[in-house]
Design an enzyme around this catalytic site. Structure first.
Site, PDB file in Angstrom:
ATOM      1  N   TYR A  93      -4.688   3.113   7.772  1.00 52.91           N
ATOM      2  CA  TYR A  93      -6.036   2.094   7.749  1.00 52.91           C
ATOM      3  C   TYR A  93      -6.870   2.483   9.194  1.00 52.91           C
ATOM      4  CZ  TYR A  93      -2.893  -0.614   4.920  1.00 52.91           C
ATOM      5  OH  TYR A  93      -2.097  -1.278   4.127  1.00 52.91           O
TER       6      TYR A  93
ATOM      7  N   VAL B 161       1.267  -3.679   3.898  1.00 52.58           N
ATOM      8  CA  VAL B 161       1.387  -5.048   4.559  1.00 52.58           C
ATOM      9  C   VAL B 161       2.498  -5.951   4.488  1.00 52.58           C
ATOM     10  CG1 VAL B 161      -1.116  -5.371   4.775  1.00 52.58           C
ATOM     11  CG2 VAL B 161      -0.067  -6.097   2.608  1.00 52.58           C
TER      12      VAL B 161
ATOM     13  N   SER C  10       0.783  -1.175   0.037  1.00 53.71           N
ATOM     14  CA  SER C  10      -0.014   0.086  -0.020  1.00 53.71           C
ATOM     15  C   SER C  10       0.778   1.419   0.112  1.00 53.71           C
ATOM     16  CB  SER C  10      -1.113   0.225   1.184  1.00 53.71           C
ATOM     17  OG  SER C  10      -1.966  -0.963   1.122  1.00 53.71           O
TER      18      SER C  10
ATOM     19  N   TYR D  72      -3.234  -2.407 -10.551  1.00 55.68           N
ATOM     20  CA  TYR D  72      -3.128  -2.253  -9.301  1.00 55.68           C
ATOM     21  C   TYR D  72      -2.126  -3.212  -8.477  1.00 55.68           C
ATOM     22  CZ  TYR D  72      -4.941  -1.916  -4.618  1.00 55.68           C
ATOM     23  OH  TYR D  72      -4.957  -1.770  -3.067  1.00 55.68           O
TER      24      TYR D  72
ATOM     25  N   LYS E 153       0.534   3.295  -3.042  1.00 56.58           N
ATOM     26  CA  LYS E 153      -0.723   4.328  -3.169  1.00 56.58           C
ATOM     27  C   LYS E 153      -0.507   5.843  -3.256  1.00 56.58           C
ATOM     28  CE  LYS E 153      -3.884   0.829  -1.213  1.00 56.58           C
ATOM     29  NZ  LYS E 153      -4.370   0.612   0.099  1.00 56.58           N
TER      30      LYS E 153
END
Lengths: 304, 304, 304, 304
Positions: free
Chosen positions: B240, B258, B64, B189, B67
């Site tokens: 998160y 992660v 992530s 992605y 992103k």
């Protein structure tokens, strides 16, 4: 039965005087081509003295009505093991379908919402060698009509636009509640929804739910217990977020589809099927709902 | 900078004495193979006096963290039009991801939750001729390192098990907030998540967010306004459901993945990257969070 | 500081040219009587060179801005035990406040939403002998102004119409997260919301959050760690569902109230307070938000 | 009727051999004092040939069963205007009661969940001069028994611990769906829940729902249409989150209460009441549910 005949004609007249504010389902492009003016009713009184009016003999897309038939086949195949993978409670939620699946960790609330029907499709894909053909044969057998078929154009149209169903199936898969791959299960599911049947054929198919599990040829397909439970599920879950409203206004177990069909039945007495393609905002046939409400009001027939 | 050096060594010692109760991410099979014992820190003080400790030079899956880089590229390409397709609010919801998307009709809450990052991927797929290669080149350019690459095995592993991402992309598609087809967008992605970088490389990539939009070679990639807003998004949404906790305990903009990596930064002062693959129950590196908390406690450095 | 002065005047001009589409809060009848045309700014640069413009010296109802002050008092009294009864995560939910409390079993998401502030009020009611007067004295002390007072008419008006707060307090009580009785806690809560302060007084009260915990008279009220964490909570949770937007557009820790006030601050540099009673649909002052956005854009001052 | 007698005895034997894992409701302290060993059944076949077994003649707290009686009174008083203030859909939500009320802006999903019953109580408080006494008289009249009374200790116990009901009533008030003040409405509501009746008395009270609206003395209290609709609501909403399960397993309209009572009925045939204070995790009598399932299985009596 004389009362019933009067009712059908009166109902037709009654409905003709209502402005049909319903809208033909448009999210499946093939369904959008249907003429909203169609209207038909077929009443099967279990004694061979059937009555009908209007377009009762024109095939239409049964859509979610097929979920009752796949559930029946799944119960025939694996019995109460079906309930290890889903619940039997009303979903009660007007808009938040995937969230419930998330909250309840992949266990659909009942077999008549899309998530539950997709798990039922997964069961049939696992249990049948040639799932689409064997399920079609089951429908033909209980209906005693070998002409019933899938509309491949509708099935393809559903596949091309069925993003929410893809989302649902993938979410089920993420929770381990889909054994086969998403494409295979949804190919089956899109075909079951694309079944085409007339009001008459549907009344024949649902005959077994009014007749203690025996079809028109008196072959036993389901046990009495299974039939009672399917009827209970139809009553509590058969009309999306209008299930309570339908029980309240009509008082019969039934199931609707976005093709505009509605089937309802009184155990040991009759099956009635209406078709009118315009849908109310909750996705149920606008005139069909009113026709059935009139029917039970005028005849006094309901389970309550 | 003397203080910083002391801190890194102290932090390493501190962390070595904590039992690592974290768990390596297992839902992506390829990630499950990583040795949990890895631990590295890289501190880039923007002045060329970098410091490091442990496994700072071993590539890991950034997941992530990517992103923030795809968001940067999207802002470079279409500017504030990005915000027509998503919001900038914290998601605040520990478990109910798809439901929020349903309630808010396909508008992701921010670009750092999966739904938002998938829309960003869709933007890059639309805007770039060769999306995967052009994005990779962007990362290499801002990092000034041509060796950075995707791990194809990880990308494939994500594709084979990414059912929730498929569910999310299909739901976005159903709301009209995905312009390209689901497979193409998710292929991009899954590749961005499968980028492999070391702590050092990540600190070089995020240099521009601490340096007013200019990368290590002093090339301007983003405006100061854009950088400030990306930092604000990292602070409010980068961890998160632990975003508030991280702001509360650490007090720096940052982003976790992660794969066990965390990047954090203080504008105009430093970028710090930690790597430890064991994750806490909220999906953030267990030891990495503690290392950063120690770092800001000992150095007194935070934005607050 | 010259830049700052220019900014204040420019901002006033800028804001005067915007049509104020905001609406004065009407659900508390007493608040609805406020004249929407009021507008004031007060800028405290921590060095005694304050600047101001407009109605900076007229008291208004601070409403939710008081939550930062009660949180401060609670931290002073029981320290980190506060966090045993609530979390520090953004609520992220635009409308579904009580449901989050239900899902999370009575643990409010943070101390700046009503549920969290009511638990803070419960703590103060438990810890103080004369809760309302002792809290008022605390506010007067940090502000160095003995004229600050509750508006009893507003407090009564809140009590008479505060059904959602009664619902929240009772729900908290049902989960065992309210130690005192509902009426006592809400009486305190309605009074804290009914505090009346001017822009200038508010800037003096919030001085300690920009000044490492020390108030204007250089008395230490909070530790540096406590101050940093309060600032982090303001940034992530201070603006209802617009917290991310405020961090994104303004980039400062802050807190708004439905009386039309907004306080924002840059640690070690300044406190700025705006007042304009018209609220945007998310409950934050419409012109105040724009004034602060202009201020940070023009001065380049933000934490990012 | 011979079959029925056999059934009652068989059912008693069947139930005695089941370990009662149910728990007596403890959140209302007064209810916690009830002896879990009580068990009774009363079967009223509408023809004066009643049967019974066990503790059918000991009064217990009817709790939510009273909601069907207040709904009946409200329909008697204002007819279909009731439905302007609530819906008739199953709530379908196992835990998130207040959130649904928030999402649906103060319109309870149906009159048998607490929120709906509180609105019904509000209607009775508005329409009756002496609400508690007039409602009690209504219950005595339809039951033909002037000894029925409220248990004031239970009513007080409910008031002292009814925080969720206070939360619900205040939330309804905030949405404008409560006309009277919260205390007055809840005083009525806590009393209706604290009605004490025996299995026999309950069967007499519910006689009118099996007998087309006419009570035992053949006085018409409700129209046939009203009775059918009440029965439909009992079927779809009468058992909290187990409504679907009860329809599925038992197949009769009915209503349960946390005092351990369950009433079920087959229109034109019978009313059956069970009492066993141990509740399953969903709040319905554990042995009562099993007794009724056995009864319908053995007699083959259900609406489906």
């Amino acid at each position: 039965m004389q009362d019933y005949r009067v009712s059908l004609e009166e109902i037709h007249t009654y409905v003709k005087n209502i402005e049909d504010t319903g809208k033909v389902a448009s999210y499946i492009p093939e369904l959008a081509n249907v003429n909203k003016a169609h209207f038909g009713i077929y009443l099967n009184n279990l004694k061979g003295e059937d009555q009908h009016i209007g377009d009762y003999n024109i095939p239409f897309s049964v859509q979610s009505i097929s979920k009752v038939l796949t559930l029946s086949k799944a119960l025939q195949l694996i019995g109460t093991d079906v309930w290890k993978r889903m619940d039997v409670e009303p979903s009660g939620d007007p808009f938040n379908h995937l969230s419930l699946l998330e909250l309840e960790e992949g266990i659909p609330r009942n077999p008549l919402i899309n998530a539950g029907a997709i798990v039922i499709a997964d069961i049939l894909v696992s249990e049948l060698k040639d799932p689409k053909n064997e399920f079609l044969q089951f429908v033909r057998d209980i209906t005693n009509d070998q002409t019933i078929a899938f509309n491949e154009k509708v099935a393809l149209s559903e596949k091309n636009t069925g993003f929410v169903n893809y989302a649902t199936a993938n979410l089920l898969k993420s929770f381990g509640n889909l054994k086969n791959d998403v494409e295979t299960v949804l190919d089956f599911y899109f075909h079951q929804c694309a079944l085409e049947m007339t009001c008459k054929q549907l009344s024949n198919a649902f005959y077994l739910f009014a007749n203690r599990g025996n079809c028109m040829r008196d072959v036993a397909h389901l046990s009495l217990t299974q039939v009672k439970r399917i009827n209970a599920i139809m009553l509590t879950c058969g009309f999306y977020d209008e299930a309570g409203e339908f029980a309240f206004e009509v008082g019969l177990p039934g199931k609707s589809g976005v093709g505009g069909g509605i089937v309802a039945l009184l155990p040991n007495e009759f099956v009635i099927v209406t078709w009118s393609p315009g849908l109310n905002p909750k996705g149920n046939s606008y005139l069909g709902m009113q026709a059935l409400e009139q029917f039970t009001t005028k005849t006094g027939k309901s389970i309550f």
